[in-house]
Design an enzyme around this catalytic site. Structure first.
Site, PDB file in Angstrom:
ATOM      1  N   GLY A 268      -2.858   9.127   2.191  1.00 60.13           N
ATOM      2  CA  GLY A 268      -3.160  10.693   2.330  1.00 60.13           C
ATOM      3  C   GLY A 268      -4.125  10.649   3.471  1.00 60.13           C
ATOM      4  O   GLY A 268      -4.455  11.542   3.865  1.00 60.13           O
ATOM      5  N   CYS A 269      -5.591   9.706   1.736  1.00 61.14           N
ATOM      6  CA  CYS A 269      -6.569  10.708   2.001  1.00 61.14           C
ATOM      7  C   CYS A 269      -6.977  10.044   3.220  1.00 61.14           C
ATOM      8  O   CYS A 269      -8.082  10.603   3.855  1.00 61.14           O
ATOM      9  CB  CYS A 269      -7.294  10.313   0.462  1.00 61.14           C
ATOM     10  SG  CYS A 269      -6.892  10.814  -0.687  1.00 61.14           S
TER      11      CYS A 269
END
Length: 152
Positions: A45-46
């Site tokens: 996600g990051c």
């Protein structure tokens, strides 16, 4: 959750960037600042969030905005993350989580029924005078960078 509100003065801070250089929020007076808090370098996600902001870097620049990502990772970890994904924006190391706490981006989270403390994915849009224009809490990564870009 942060007690910061739209219109508040953004809390100033000074943290090390990916090159070990001290960067302060006040360094960006006269520009909009897209300040985003994320949990960890090199996680799915990051990575998506960072790559999306980086892919739109020129569009943010055209709107007089600088992008700054903050996580508890070390400056060395940020440097590797930037190199690996050719990121164009600044990443700052908040290893003590002081800035994350000031902005309400550190707190209780739940995952699979377990509670723990961690980074609450958040984005703050700060205007040229250092006031908060927009707050995004519990951010969903998909299309987030574009939503932020449209909001400025």
């Amino acid at each position: 959750m942060s007690s910061l509100k739209i219109g508040d003065k953004a809390p100033d801070f000074e943290l090390l960037n990916q090159d070990g250089v001290k960067i302060a929020l006040k360094d960006f007076i006269g520009k909009k600042v897209i300040l985003y808090f994320y949990p960890k370098d090199n996680t799915p996600g990051c990575t998506t969030e960072a790559c999306d902001f980086s892919a739109n870097y020129e569009h943010f620049s055209d709107k007089n905005a600088v992008i700054v990502g903050i996580s508890p990772d070390s400056a060395a970890s940020h440097e590797k993350f930037i190199t690996k994904f050719d990121l164009k924006h600044i990443l700052l190391s908040d290893s003590e989580k002081e800035v994350s706490k000031m902005y309400g981006a550190w707190g209780l989270k739940k995952n699979y029924g377990k509670e723990y403390e961690g980074i609450i994915r958040s984005t703050f849009v700060i205007d040229e005078a250092g006031k908060i224009m927009q707050i995004y809490s519990n951010v969903r990564v998909k299309d987030h960078a574009l939503k932020v870009l449209e909001s400025i």
